[in-house]
Design a protein around this motif. Sequence first.
Motif, PDB file in Angstrom:
ATOM      1  N   GLY A 117       0.802  -1.215   0.000  1.00 26.24           N
ATOM      2  CA  GLY A 117       0.000   0.000   0.000  1.00 26.24           C
ATOM      3  C   GLY A 117       0.838   1.268   0.000  1.00 26.24           C
ATOM      4  O   GLY A 117       0.401   2.309  -0.500  1.00 26.24           O
ATOM      5  N   ASN A 118       2.049   1.209   0.534  1.00 26.03           N
ATOM      6  CA  ASN A 118       2.852   2.424   0.692  1.00 26.03           C
ATOM      7  C   ASN A 118       3.820   2.717  -0.454  1.00 26.03           C
ATOM      8  O   ASN A 118       4.190   3.863  -0.670  1.00 26.03           O
ATOM      9  CB  ASN A 118       3.648   2.351   2.007  1.00 26.03           C
ATOM     10  N   VAL A 119       4.253   1.680  -1.134  1.00 28.04           N
ATOM     11  CA  VAL A 119       5.179   1.910  -2.251  1.00 28.04           C
ATOM     12  C   VAL A 119       4.380   2.440  -3.443  1.00 28.04           C
ATOM     13  O   VAL A 119       3.369   1.859  -3.833  1.00 28.04           O
ATOM     14  CB  VAL A 119       5.924   0.611  -2.629  1.00 28.04           C
ATOM     15  N   LEU A 120       4.841   3.561  -3.987  1.00 28.19           N
ATOM     16  CA  LEU A 120       4.114   4.181  -5.104  1.00 28.19           C
ATOM     17  C   LEU A 120       4.693   3.788  -6.456  1.00 28.19           C
ATOM     18  O   LEU A 120       3.996   3.811  -7.462  1.00 28.19           O
ATOM     19  CB  LEU A 120       4.144   5.703  -4.969  1.00 28.19           C
ATOM     20  N   GLY A 121       5.976   3.471  -6.459  1.00 25.53           N
ATOM     21  CA  GLY A 121       6.583   3.128  -7.731  1.00 25.53           C
ATOM     22  C   GLY A 121       7.945   2.501  -7.528  1.00 25.53           C
ATOM     23  O   GLY A 121       8.576   2.688  -6.483  1.00 25.53           O
ATOM     24  N   LEU A 122       8.388   1.763  -8.527  1.00 27.72           N
ATOM     25  CA  LEU A 122       9.698   1.128  -8.468  1.00 27.72           C
ATOM     26  C   LEU A 122      10.412   1.262  -9.807  1.00 27.72           C
ATOM     27  O   LEU A 122       9.775   1.269 -10.859  1.00 27.72           O
ATOM     28  CB  LEU A 122       9.566  -0.367  -8.147  1.00 27.72           C
ATOM     29  N   GLU A 123      11.707   1.371  -9.722  1.00 30.99           N
ATOM     30  CA  GLU A 123      12.564   1.236 -10.898  1.00 30.99           C
ATOM     31  C   GLU A 123      13.288  -0.089 -10.724  1.00 30.99           C
ATOM     32  O   GLU A 123      13.899  -0.322  -9.682  1.00 30.99           O
ATOM     33  CB  GLU A 123      13.556   2.405 -10.924  1.00 30.99           C
ATOM     34  N   VAL A 124      13.188  -0.944 -11.740  1.00 31.19           N
ATOM     35  CA  VAL A 124      13.691  -2.308 -11.599  1.00 31.19           C
ATOM     36  C   VAL A 124      14.508  -2.673 -12.829  1.00 31.19           C
ATOM     37  O   VAL A 124      14.097  -2.392 -13.953  1.00 31.19           O
ATOM     38  CB  VAL A 124      12.510  -3.304 -11.460  1.00 31.19           C
ATOM     39  N   VAL A 125      15.644  -3.306 -12.616  1.00 25.39           N
ATOM     40  CA  VAL A 125      16.378  -3.901 -13.726  1.00 25.39           C
ATOM     41  C   VAL A 125      15.969  -5.365 -13.817  1.00 25.39           C
ATOM     42  O   VAL A 125      16.104  -6.128 -12.855  1.00 25.39           O
ATOM     43  CB  VAL A 125      17.901  -3.769 -13.528  1.00 25.39           C
ATOM     44  N   ASP A 146      10.968   1.280 -15.853  1.00 23.53           N
ATOM     45  CA  ASP A 146      10.907   2.554 -15.135  1.00 23.53           C
ATOM     46  C   ASP A 146       9.487   2.807 -14.657  1.00 23.53           C
ATOM     47  O   ASP A 146       8.670   3.354 -15.379  1.00 23.53           O
ATOM     48  CB  ASP A 146      11.383   3.685 -16.054  1.00 23.53           C
ATOM     49  N   GLY A 147       9.211   2.425 -13.439  1.00 17.13           N
ATOM     50  CA  GLY A 147       7.872   2.630 -12.881  1.00 17.13           C
ATOM     51  C   GLY A 147       7.946   3.481 -11.636  1.00 17.13           C
ATOM     52  O   GLY A 147       7.203   3.277 -10.679  1.00 17.13           O
ATOM     53  N   GLY A 158      14.293 -10.648  -5.124  1.00 17.93           N
ATOM     54  CA  GLY A 158      15.347 -10.660  -6.145  1.00 17.93           C
ATOM     55  C   GLY A 158      15.222 -11.771  -7.156  1.00 17.93           C
ATOM     56  O   GLY A 158      16.179 -12.098  -7.848  1.00 17.93           O
ATOM     57  N   SER A 159      14.041 -12.355  -7.264  1.00 21.82           N
ATOM     58  CA  SER A 159      13.897 -13.504  -8.163  1.00 21.82           C
ATOM     59  C   SER A 159      13.561 -13.112  -9.593  1.00 21.82           C
ATOM     60  O   SER A 159      13.789 -13.891 -10.516  1.00 21.82           O
ATOM     61  CB  SER A 159      12.818 -14.458  -7.631  1.00 21.82           C
ATOM     62  N   ILE A 160      13.006 -11.919  -9.780  1.00 20.38           N
ATOM     63  CA  ILE A 160      12.623 -11.520 -11.139  1.00 20.38           C
ATOM     64  C   ILE A 160      13.093 -10.112 -11.489  1.00 20.38           C
ATOM     65  O   ILE A 160      12.753  -9.592 -12.544  1.00 20.38           O
ATOM     66  CB  ILE A 160      11.090 -11.602 -11.360  1.00 20.38           C
ATOM     67  N   GLY A 161      13.860  -9.497 -10.613  1.00 18.47           N
ATOM     68  CA  GLY A 161      14.353  -8.163 -10.926  1.00 18.47           C
ATOM     69  C   GLY A 161      15.175  -7.619  -9.776  1.00 18.47           C
ATOM     70  O   GLY A 161      15.083  -8.107  -8.646  1.00 18.47           O
ATOM     71  N   LEU A 162      15.989  -6.624 -10.103  1.00 18.80           N
ATOM     72  CA  LEU A 162      16.793  -5.962  -9.085  1.00 18.80           C
ATOM     73  C   LEU A 162      16.275  -4.541  -8.954  1.00 18.80           C
ATOM     74  O   LEU A 162      16.320  -3.750  -9.904  1.00 18.80           O
ATOM     75  CB  LEU A 162      18.267  -5.980  -9.506  1.00 18.80           C
ATOM     76  N   ILE A 163      15.738  -4.233  -7.789  1.00 18.40           N
ATOM     77  CA  ILE A 163      15.157  -2.916  -7.560  1.00 18.40           C
ATOM     78  C   ILE A 163      16.278  -1.892  -7.420  1.00 18.40           C
ATOM     79  O   ILE A 163      17.177  -2.058  -6.601  1.00 18.40           O
ATOM     80  CB  ILE A 163      14.269  -2.939  -6.289  1.00 18.40           C
ATOM     81  N   THR A 164      16.218  -0.834  -8.253  1.00 13.18           N
ATOM     82  CA  THR A 164      17.256   0.208  -8.178  1.00 13.18           C
ATOM     83  C   THR A 164      16.717   1.523  -7.630  1.00 13.18           C
ATOM     84  O   THR A 164      17.495   2.353  -7.163  1.00 13.18           O
ATOM     85  CB  THR A 164      17.862   0.465  -9.572  1.00 13.18           C
ATOM     86  N   GLY A 165      15.414   1.727  -7.678  1.00 12.39           N
ATOM     87  CA  GLY A 165      14.841   2.966  -7.163  1.00 12.39           C
ATOM     88  C   GLY A 165      13.474   2.715  -6.564  1.00 12.39           C
ATOM     89  O   GLY A 165      12.748   1.818  -7.008  1.00 12.39           O
ATOM     90  N   VAL A 166      13.152   3.500  -5.536  1.00 12.59           N
ATOM     91  CA  VAL A 166      11.902   3.306  -4.801  1.00 12.59           C
ATOM     92  C   VAL A 166      11.194   4.645  -4.631  1.00 12.59           C
ATOM     93  O   VAL A 166      11.821   5.647  -4.273  1.00 12.59           O
ATOM     94  CB  VAL A 166      12.178   2.697  -3.408  1.00 12.59           C
ATOM     95  N   SER A 167       9.906   4.680  -4.891  1.00 13.01           N
ATOM     96  CA  SER A 167       9.067   5.828  -4.576  1.00 13.01           C
ATOM     97  C   SER A 167       8.078   5.375  -3.512  1.00 13.01           C
ATOM     98  O   SER A 167       7.400   4.368  -3.672  1.00 13.01           O
ATOM     99  CB  SER A 167       8.332   6.274  -5.842  1.00 13.01           C
ATOM    100  N   ILE A 168       8.028   6.105  -2.412  1.00 12.50           N
ATOM    101  CA  ILE A 168       7.232   5.634  -1.279  1.00 12.50           C
ATOM    102  C   ILE A 168       6.559   6.813  -0.587  1.00 12.50           C
ATOM    103  O   ILE A 168       7.131   7.906  -0.503  1.00 12.50           O
ATOM    104  CB  ILE A 168       8.142   4.833  -0.308  1.00 12.50           C
TER     105      ILE A 168
END
Lengths: 561, 561
Positions: free
Chosen positions: B250-258, B266-267, B289-299
């Motif tokens: 509920g709190n995470v608004l967006g993620l950047e994932v490789v 770029d989300g 870490g099974s399907i992507g590496l999170i590089t950025g977090v919007s929360i």
Amino acid sequence: MSLLPAAKIGGRRVVLPSRAALTSSSRLFTTSTATPAPRVSPRTNVFPSKVLANPSAPRRALATHASPHTYAKLTGEDITAFASFLSSPSSSLLTTIQPSDSSCGVKPVGQDELDGYNADWMNKYKGRSQLVVKPKSTQEVADVVKYCYEKRIAVVPQGGNTGLVGGSVPVEDEVIISTALLNKVRSFDEVSGTLVCDAGCILESLDREIGAKGYMMPLDLGAKGSCHIGGNVATNAGGLRFLRYGSLHGNVLGLEVVLPNGEVLDGLSTLRKDNTGFDLKQLFIGSEGSIGLITGVSIVTPRRPSAQNVAVFAVDSFDAVQQVFGRVKSHCGEILSAFEFMDQDAFNLVVHHGIKNPFEAKHPFYVLIETSGSNKDHDDEKLSGLLEELMESSMITDGVMAQDESQAGSLWSLRESIAEAAGKKGAVYKYDLSMPIPKMNELVEHLRQRFNDAGVLGQDKQIKDVVGYGHIGDGNLHINIVAEAYAPEIEALIEPYVYEWTSGVQGSISAEHGLGYMKAEKIGYTKGQKSVEWMQRIKGLFDERGIFNPNKYLPSQPASK
Amino acid sequence: MSLLPAAKIGGRRVVLPSRAALTSSSRLFTTSTATPAPRVSPRTNVFPSKVLANPSAPRRALATHASPHTYAKLTGEDITAFASFLSSPSSSLLTTIQPSDSSCGVKPVGQDELDGYNADWMNKYKGRSQLVVKPKSTQEVADVVKYCYEKRIAVVPQGGNTGLVGGSVPVEDEVIISTALLNKVRSFDEVSGTLVCDAGCILESLDREIGAKGYMMPLDLGAKGSCHIGGNVATNAGGLRFLRYGSLHGNVLGLEVVLPNGEVLDGLSTLRKDNTGFDLKQLFIGSEGSIGLITGVSIVTPRRPSAQNVAVFAVDSFDAVQQVFGRVKSHCGEILSAFEFMDQDAFNLVVHHGIKNPFEAKHPFYVLIETSGSNKDHDDEKLSGLLEELMESSMITDGVMAQDESQAGSLWSLRESIAEAAGKKGAVYKYDLSMPIPKMNELVEHLRQRFNDAGVLGQDKQIKDVVGYGHIGDGNLHINIVAEAYAPEIEALIEPYVYEWTSGVQGSISAEHGLGYMKAEKIGYTKGQKSVEWMQRIKGLFDERGIFNPNKYLPSQPASK
């Protein structure tokens, strides 16, 4: 004040009538025609202009994003088969087709008896399905879907059919699977507040039922009297309690879903914490019936507040609106349940419409605040203290605080009558956008400037008003453009400008209404191409035959901005 | 009171030291050995018993769920290639391998210099990676991952490496991609409280940084001083603020994932409301870490409360604990920030350990309540009123309320010292489960009965204590079984019984720690086979070469109970 005969809930909210009551006299909007609805009504202003230019075009002309799959046509054998899956075919099956076996318990009806399912409640969208199935159990849903999968029959899941983007009605002749008879509360835990229920339970009924036990649903919408909780989840409904209780992605604990191949994915967990693998339910929240039909919902519900307060502040600038938001969050963060704003033009519109103006002077912006807490004295004190500080600091220039429930209702009507007041005055172009809060007023100003430059804005001109309002806390901006009449040259001034501008500030072209049929091809304004492609892959993974809600939600081909 | 030299935050929480400080003297648990760690330490009691039976077995013996994929072995050419992707190879690349091009800026180091990355902080799990890459930008991550994808080189994403299930260390010789140098705050919006930052930002640093602006992170954990926000999101960390602020879903608004193919998804949206298509970010929250590496977090971050209160109540039965929970939610729902319980045995354990007992008599259960609000007077009044009502109604038999921050710290230490007190007394079998609240005490009682029946429970017997405690609000039960020593016959009495019992009440065998390496094969106790199969399909969709975090998270073959 309300266009509807339906009751106002809490003294302020307009409730959608049940489908049975949806006659022309109870229509929310004045420009629609009575049933049978035209394929494209005059107020479908956000349609592709080629459709607008030809309002009597056959429905197929709308299928600009046709599904690449082919689907079987229904036969009498299919009807007999469907009847065999249902415990009560006569009440669960509505069709115009003669079953191959007349002893199966189904008698065909006229096409008009399916109108309520084929058309959305605004009569903006209308399909021509020949079969509505209303299963009474998850297993019945699964059997019906499995048969459709095997026969490649297209399906549209339908809840309360209160959506605004044509997501829950057929585009062509899809079989309608309605959750109307899946309407039982399965369990409610009074310690944790966890509710487990069938997808077809009506939101307001659930709220009433758990309300008697001191709880309330974490979401509330205008359509609460008709909408199904399963549809709420499938469309990730936002609504009026979002600021306080957050998104369904946080509140839904588990889902039971029938997948496009007929498999039942039983994820009806009541656990608040469970980190064992991918949180599959999240995929179905907001999936708009594209990869599964939700049959059961487990949701955590908050305690019902025992005290509510409402205040309206007058503010000199949009910068000050944002400052006030910061102060309000700081002073009464934990009891804040709404923070709404409206600009002067929106305020003037409702005042001219007849809503009592509690202020003597005119002000550029107005802010409405609602608090909900467990102790009225405490909440009153917090709000009074806040009001005093805001006025001393000159962040606000005036303010009123409701002294009772009736005054609270009057203040809320300033905010909630805007859409109605706009609709009374003319043809309204409506946009439901989200964007970074500091940008919210800019777009409204840009639009006014744009119309002024074109010489079309003024009380004696084509565009009467451009009003901005919405939920500051959620970054959710509503724009209503009140025109003399719908006109292609006006629409061309607005679109794609509004979408492009929203895209340019990383906003969303659909804050809470979803994509459905209306915006499936517009997703590229908000989501990047790679994201859309991954969505298409997920759709393909779960629904490789494309039988669930075809022609909606996602573009058939990768979107490009 | 704390085993750690690290500072206590807020007067009560034990903070993990940074990796550099992780010497044997600062160990949280007394039974681990000093570095270099054995492959399997004596306290890895929840390992498959065949491993326990052979504690010096080579690491490969652990791979009971070996990946079906094959991976390339690193060469000097690979090191040279990796160096070419990095702006600062000398600080971003740590390897034991001689690069093919000695002018690439990389000098090989001894294997022991990689120990801190190869082993988890408890020294329970240890791999033998020969390469750690610490990219300084998302593009560097993408280039490294793309190369690994093309060459079929296995990868393990690593944040603060504070996990408890072996999810962030290599199983074999995977390349470690660390987010340690992705540590910048990208933006913070003081109106909305939206934070956008690199994945490698440390949780406590973020909390301090936005704290200065009146906000706080919506999650808090013991490992806050070391854990990365990206790792928190990847493991869907719960923690101490969960009851109040809810889940990261509920709190995470967006993620950047490789993604595993090197694509950057770029989300990184800052929108609170956005209903345009599948909410892809949800898939990565808790994906370990099974399907992507999170590089950025919007929360989204909540306002920091200006007042806090802590009280402890004595309660006669677990039924009463649940009733009290209902009353507390009703009285002070909006300011409630913790509702913890502990049973008598847990309470006795900490009192014997030296924590001051504020009660004169003994009681079957104790409840700790914390409130966090914006007005201290109001909160005091709510809590006092509640206490009075609870005592008059006999729901509680005694109660104390902290008068200052120091007393609050003392009360919290009753709850927070349980694990430490257990560890001091003997070898501890620990379980972290979630289940319906009414079931929480039952399992503890069943275990006691089971041990009594076997004649092994008592202060002079093999099992000294069975204590139950945890977060009532989240349905999260901790069980600590304090034994004289780890012994196969004791373990056989506990497992799979605990997992089976938890499964039988639709509970979760991992409430918040995740699956990682430790529980990948145990997912079937909580999730049905169909769900696991859909998870495996999603894994396959995003990572068809299986290079991301192999041998973890999901079984390689469909799980069966």
